[in-house]
Design an enzyme around this catalytic site. Sequence first.
Site, PDB file in Angstrom:
ATOM      1  N   ALA A 247     -13.411  18.056 -25.426  1.00  0.00           N
ATOM      2  CA  ALA A 247     -13.444  18.659 -26.754  1.00  0.00           C
ATOM      3  C   ALA A 247     -14.872  18.754 -27.269  1.00  0.00           C
ATOM      4  CB  ALA A 247     -12.603  17.843 -27.720  1.00  0.00           C
ATOM      5  N   ALA A 248     -15.223  19.895 -27.843  1.00  0.00           N
ATOM      6  CA  ALA A 248     -16.592  20.101 -28.327  1.00  0.00           C
ATOM      7  C   ALA A 248     -16.956  19.070 -29.392  1.00  0.00           C
ATOM      8  CB  ALA A 248     -16.718  21.510 -28.899  1.00  0.00           C
ATOM      9  N   CYS A 249     -15.963  18.652 -30.188  1.00  0.00           N
ATOM     10  CA  CYS A 249     -16.289  17.708 -31.263  1.00  0.00           C
ATOM     11  C   CYS A 249     -16.557  16.303 -30.730  1.00  0.00           C
ATOM     12  CB  CYS A 249     -15.196  17.698 -32.331  1.00  0.00           C
ATOM     13  SG  CYS A 249     -13.541  17.531 -31.688  1.00  0.00           S
ATOM     14  N   HIS A 250     -16.372  16.092 -29.415  1.00  0.00           N
ATOM     15  CA  HIS A 250     -16.704  14.784 -28.826  1.00  0.00           C
ATOM     16  C   HIS A 250     -17.978  14.839 -28.002  1.00  0.00           C
ATOM     17  CE1 HIS A 250     -12.215  13.477 -29.072  1.00  0.00           C
ATOM     18  NE2 HIS A 250     -12.860  13.357 -30.211  1.00  0.00           N
TER      19      HIS A 250
END
Length: 519
Positions: free
Chosen positions: A462-465
């Site tokens: 995930a990009a947010c990780h």
Amino acid sequence: MLYYTNIVSLWSTITNIVYIIYVSILSDCYCSVDLTCMSLLETNTPSSSSSSSSSNQYQMISHGQLDKSSGPVQAMAERVSERHPSQVTGDRIYLDYNATTPLEPAVIQAVSEALREAWGNPSSNYIAGAKAKALISKARDDVATMVGGKAEDIVFTSGGTEANNLVFHSVLENFKRSSTAGDQSSTAGDQSSTAGDQSSGGPSGETQNRNPGRPHIIISNVEHDSVKLVAENLQKTGQAEVTCVAVSMVTGRVEVEDLLVAVRPNTCLVSIMLANNETGVIMPIRELCQRVNDVNKQRRHPRILFHTDAAQALGKIHVDVADLGVDYLTIVGHKFYAPRIGALYVRGPGSGTPLYPMFFGGGQERNFRPGTENTPMIAGLGKAAELVTANLHDYENHMRTTRLYLEQRLKEVFGEEKVRFSSHFPGSETLPNTCNFSILGPHLRGRKVLSCCKTLLASVGAACHSDLGDRPSHILLSCGVSPEVAANALRLSVGRATSRADVDAVVEDLRNTVRLLES
Ligand SMILES: Cc1ncc(COP(=O)(O)O)c(C=O)c1O
């Protein structure tokens, strides 16, 4: 939560302003660099690639430069790539379409036209307002059609995070109001003046406490943070009990029996994503919904409401709210070539299904989500939805064929023994575009490999990780992937315009990178 969503809203406004500038520059020149790609490019540029100057890195190329050598799939890619000037950034190839997508040129045009011609306040009673209102109405129809719902069931939001928060907020508020003895009259009066007709979405007039105790919510252990962290926060602050159902380590899905075991007398919400952003696994939402409805038939209160976050599924597979049977469904524009805006489908908002606003203001969106409408972005969302409705079959086929070709090339180049796919689960369907794989070897951690690639732009999850360092993805570990394999994972997600030539170039890049790291 209000503070949090205000931040989300503010951030969305800022990104939309950036988009507007971006869009107005790009709509004329028809060749571009995706902003997200640019930031990835900056972080991904390997130190070993110093030979290419930074101006080369950001060089724009036209699609005439794509390899046009082979077959019907290639023809499809060419046709689609004509419409995706922003998919290739200089000499890099973007395969991170689960993180975000570029705007379709037709969407850019819709946004630009709205900016130019529908700038009026949609609530104004003269021509400029009427134009904006008509665009919003058309977009609502198009978004509803994409998910098989009615226009009045669509509420526009800043994005997926807000839509997900709105569901949790509404269900909790409904539980609270239903639980409070004798508050019926004040609830109805209060709500009818603020958000649609809430009277039948709230208590039915009984005066006894129908929902004793705290509300109980069920989510899965592979949800996106915009569901997971909301649930965690509600639990931490004592506002709700939360059960996190583990997906099967064999199928990667939430299994029906595991969900049913988790149901309690005070369960009021089940929130399970339609498709996972890292593994691509499609959850059996229809079956889960049916079984939850069976439970609802056997008891009166609280009704268990069913929410699915369809962020990753829309534009990739057929999504129909009636077929799924869900009460709420989250729509995220930037995953299907629309701008950064979203919507929430609610089956009969305020009447059949509770919906309580998080914001209070000028009455827009029938008071469920007040604030002057973001007409250009809504128009863009509508256009992107229209394209999905018209072309889903082609999009899906093309992405599946391209992803299968990618998997075949990976196996040919590295050998079946050296490649492990974490997007293959026996008995589970997966998204057509998502390929999560690991190239085995002690020096081949996902981030390391990506940082040395000269062509490929992708992610490890995930990009947010992306700031979590070298820790393997908890999603993969939850799906039974071993820590060694998870540590080497690469998530490649192909798009509507990804060609076989792109795949060949990316696999060659990976081959060179692996050679380098293993030498
Ligand atoms: C499954 C899922 N849900 C929700 C979101 C959040 O959507 P937004 O970025 O519009 O807030 C994302 C975005 O990455 C996602 O992948």
